[in-house]
Write a protein that holds these residues in place. Structure first.
Motif, PDB file in Angstrom:
ATOM      1  N   SER A  20       1.749  33.584 -19.655  1.00 23.51           N
ATOM      2  CA  SER A  20       1.200  34.472 -20.688  1.00 23.51           C
ATOM      3  C   SER A  20       0.188  35.450 -20.103  1.00 23.51           C
ATOM      4  CB  SER A  20       0.548  33.640 -21.799  1.00 23.51           C
ATOM      5  OG  SER A  20       1.486  32.766 -22.396  1.00 23.51           O
ATOM      6  N   LEU A  21      -0.693  34.946 -19.242  1.00 22.39           N
ATOM      7  CA  LEU A  21      -1.689  35.812 -18.606  1.00 22.39           C
ATOM      8  C   LEU A  21      -1.025  36.811 -17.661  1.00 22.39           C
ATOM      9  CD1 LEU A  21      -4.574  33.272 -17.818  1.00 22.39           C
ATOM     10  CD2 LEU A  21      -4.507  35.014 -19.611  1.00 22.39           C
ATOM     11  N   ALA A  22       0.053  36.381 -17.008  1.00 26.23           N
ATOM     12  CA  ALA A  22       0.780  37.291 -16.115  1.00 26.23           C
ATOM     13  C   ALA A  22       1.353  38.463 -16.907  1.00 26.23           C
ATOM     14  CB  ALA A  22       1.896  36.534 -15.392  1.00 26.23           C
ATOM     15  N   LEU A  71      13.607  28.288 -14.788  1.00 25.64           N
ATOM     16  CA  LEU A  71      13.168  28.378 -13.402  1.00 25.64           C
ATOM     17  C   LEU A  71      13.970  29.418 -12.634  1.00 25.64           C
ATOM     18  CD1 LEU A  71      11.278  27.354 -11.235  1.00 25.64           C
ATOM     19  CD2 LEU A  71      12.946  25.592 -10.670  1.00 25.64           C
ATOM     20  N   VAL A  72      15.230  29.625 -13.008  1.00 26.48           N
ATOM     21  CA  VAL A  72      16.037  30.636 -12.332  1.00 26.48           C
ATOM     22  C   VAL A  72      15.497  32.029 -12.653  1.00 26.48           C
ATOM     23  CG1 VAL A  72      18.361  31.565 -12.039  1.00 26.48           C
ATOM     24  CG2 VAL A  72      18.035  29.127 -12.421  1.00 26.48           C
ATOM     25  N   ILE A  73      15.112  32.244 -13.905  1.00 28.63           N
ATOM     26  CA  ILE A  73      14.496  33.515 -14.278  1.00 28.63           C
ATOM     27  C   ILE A  73      13.163  33.678 -13.543  1.00 28.63           C
ATOM     28  CG2 ILE A  73      13.594  34.898 -16.182  1.00 28.63           C
ATOM     29  CD1 ILE A  73      15.523  33.534 -18.029  1.00 28.63           C
ATOM     30  N   THR A  74      12.422  32.586 -13.443  1.00 29.97           N
ATOM     31  CA  THR A  74      11.155  32.614 -12.713  1.00 29.97           C
ATOM     32  C   THR A  74      11.386  32.929 -11.250  1.00 29.97           C
ATOM     33  OG1 THR A  74      10.243  30.964 -14.232  1.00 29.97           O
ATOM     34  CG2 THR A  74       9.087  31.286 -12.150  1.00 29.97           C
ATOM     35  N   LEU A  75      12.452  32.362 -10.681  1.00 29.62           N
ATOM     36  CA  LEU A  75      12.805  32.645  -9.287  1.00 29.62           C
ATOM     37  C   LEU A  75      13.079  34.127  -9.096  1.00 29.62           C
ATOM     38  CD1 LEU A  75      13.715  31.654  -6.420  1.00 29.62           C
ATOM     39  CD2 LEU A  75      16.012  31.408  -7.393  1.00 29.62           C
ATOM     40  N   LEU A  76      13.833  34.717 -10.016  1.00 29.28           N
ATOM     41  CA  LEU A  76      14.127  36.153  -9.945  1.00 29.28           C
ATOM     42  C   LEU A  76      12.844  36.960 -10.041  1.00 29.28           C
ATOM     43  CD1 LEU A  76      16.054  38.592  -9.984  1.00 29.28           C
ATOM     44  CD2 LEU A  76      16.256  38.285 -12.457  1.00 29.28           C
ATOM     45  N   SER A  77      12.000  36.616 -10.999  1.00 28.01           N
ATOM     46  CA  SER A  77      10.734  37.329 -11.171  1.00 28.01           C
ATOM     47  C   SER A  77       9.857  37.203  -9.927  1.00 28.01           C
ATOM     48  CB  SER A  77       9.984  36.784 -12.393  1.00 28.01           C
ATOM     49  OG  SER A  77       8.713  37.394 -12.519  1.00 28.01           O
ATOM     50  N   THR A 171       9.520  42.052 -16.606  1.00 26.53           N
ATOM     51  CA  THR A 171      10.483  41.848 -17.684  1.00 26.53           C
ATOM     52  C   THR A 171      11.264  40.540 -17.531  1.00 26.53           C
ATOM     53  OG1 THR A 171      12.032  43.294 -16.493  1.00 26.53           O
ATOM     54  CG2 THR A 171      10.751  44.278 -18.257  1.00 26.53           C
ATOM     55  N   ALA A 172      11.394  40.042 -16.291  1.00 24.78           N
ATOM     56  CA  ALA A 172      12.027  38.726 -16.114  1.00 24.78           C
ATOM     57  C   ALA A 172      11.158  37.650 -16.764  1.00 24.78           C
ATOM     58  CB  ALA A 172      12.229  38.429 -14.632  1.00 24.78           C
ATOM     59  N   LEU A 173       9.844  37.760 -16.570  1.00 21.97           N
ATOM     60  CA  LEU A 173       8.931  36.822 -17.230  1.00 21.97           C
ATOM     61  C   LEU A 173       8.977  37.003 -18.750  1.00 21.97           C
ATOM     62  CD1 LEU A 173       5.669  36.789 -15.049  1.00 21.97           C
ATOM     63  CD2 LEU A 173       7.437  35.037 -15.211  1.00 21.97           C
ATOM     64  N   LEU A 174       9.075  38.257 -19.173  1.00 24.15           N
ATOM     65  CA  LEU A 174       9.136  38.547 -20.604  1.00 24.15           C
ATOM     66  C   LEU A 174      10.389  37.935 -21.227  1.00 24.15           C
ATOM     67  CD1 LEU A 174       7.822  40.044 -22.987  1.00 24.15           C
ATOM     68  CD2 LEU A 174       9.196  42.049 -22.360  1.00 24.15           C
ATOM     69  N   SER A 175      11.508  38.007 -20.506  1.00 24.31           N
ATOM     70  CA  SER A 175      12.756  37.410 -20.994  1.00 24.31           C
ATOM     71  C   SER A 175      12.617  35.901 -21.155  1.00 24.31           C
ATOM     72  CB  SER A 175      13.905  37.717 -20.024  1.00 24.31           C
ATOM     73  OG  SER A 175      14.198  39.092 -19.999  1.00 24.31           O
ATOM     74  N   ALA A 176      11.971  35.272 -20.163  1.00 24.39           N
ATOM     75  CA  ALA A 176      11.759  33.824 -20.240  1.00 24.39           C
ATOM     76  C   ALA A 176      10.867  33.479 -21.430  1.00 24.39           C
ATOM     77  CB  ALA A 176      11.126  33.326 -18.947  1.00 24.39           C
TER      78      ALA A 176
END
Length: 224
Positions: A20-22, A71-77, A171-176
């Motif tokens: 959230s802070l990110a 975690l895969v989305i996090t990996l991409l981000s 936006t990857a974090l936003l998607s997650a």
């Protein structure tokens, strides 16, 4: 969360807070004057928080055995943020061992998770899984191919690459985040933020391309 251990609950809380802070720091960085103190500082904090998100995500999967595609989305981000930061720092496409190793690690992780999710069953929409991993693999492929770009030409491209990757990381974090908060709207709540991020990145790139073009034309007129 009542069925989780205290350690697991703490890990989830840290993961959510860091993510959230990110997102907040990402908005601040994009809104601030590029190259200014606020932009640079908020960008550094964003990268620091992304590292926390990745670390807690890894702990969730490998320690607490959480079966999640987040975690895969996090990996991409994480890879986009790392690569975007390295571009800003180096401003060059000269191959560096660290960049090569991280890119290979990202590919290996993506392949592992693809196998992992096929084994346990794809409980998320296949379009989300394949598009996310496909984006990661395409990004890594580009990162290797860019070493072939003449250095004189790449000096004019690195800024736009930095913009794209940092906005994409956001936006990857936003998607997650949106996909987790609004599960009833899957898969739209998962991929619509990515579409928004792509349009946002294109807008920034076009803006700075035109700005640099005007600067160059003004400079040519002065020297004429």
């Amino acid at each position: 969360m009542s069925d989780y251990t205290v350690a697991h609950q703490i890990n989830i809380i840290v993961h959510v807070i860091a993510g959230s802070l990110a997102l907040i720091m990402g908005v601040v960085a994009m809104a601030a004057r590029k190259g200014g103190k606020t932009h640079n500082r908020s960008g550094q904090i964003f990268l620091f928080l992304v590292a926390f998100v990745i670390a807690t995500g890894l702990i969730g999967v490998f320690v607490f055995k959480v079966n999640t595609f987040l975690l895969v989305i996090t990996l991409l981000s994480g890879y986009e943020a790392f690569s975007g930061y390295r571009i800003l720092k180096l401003k060059s496409n000269t191959p560096k061992l660290l960049d090569i190793l991280v890119a290979l690690l990202a590919v290996a992780s993506g392949i592992y998770f693809l196998y992992y999710f096929k084994t346990i069953g794809m409980f998320w929409a296949p379009v989300i899984i394949y598009s996310t991993l496909g984006t990661l693999f395409l990004l890594v492929t580009y990162d290797f191919l860019r070493y072939l770009i003449p250095k004189s030409r790449y000096r004019k491209l690195w800024l736009y690459e930095h913009i794209y990757k940092m906005v994409a990381a956001f936006t990857a974090l936003l998607s997650a985040f949106v996909g987790t908060v609004f599960p009833q709207y899957h898969p739209y709540s998962q991929f619509l933020p990515s579409i928004f991020g792509t349009l946002l990145a294109i807008s920034f790139i076009v803006y700075f391309y035109r700005k640099n073009r005007r600067r160059k034309n003004a400079s040519l007129k002065k020297s004429a």
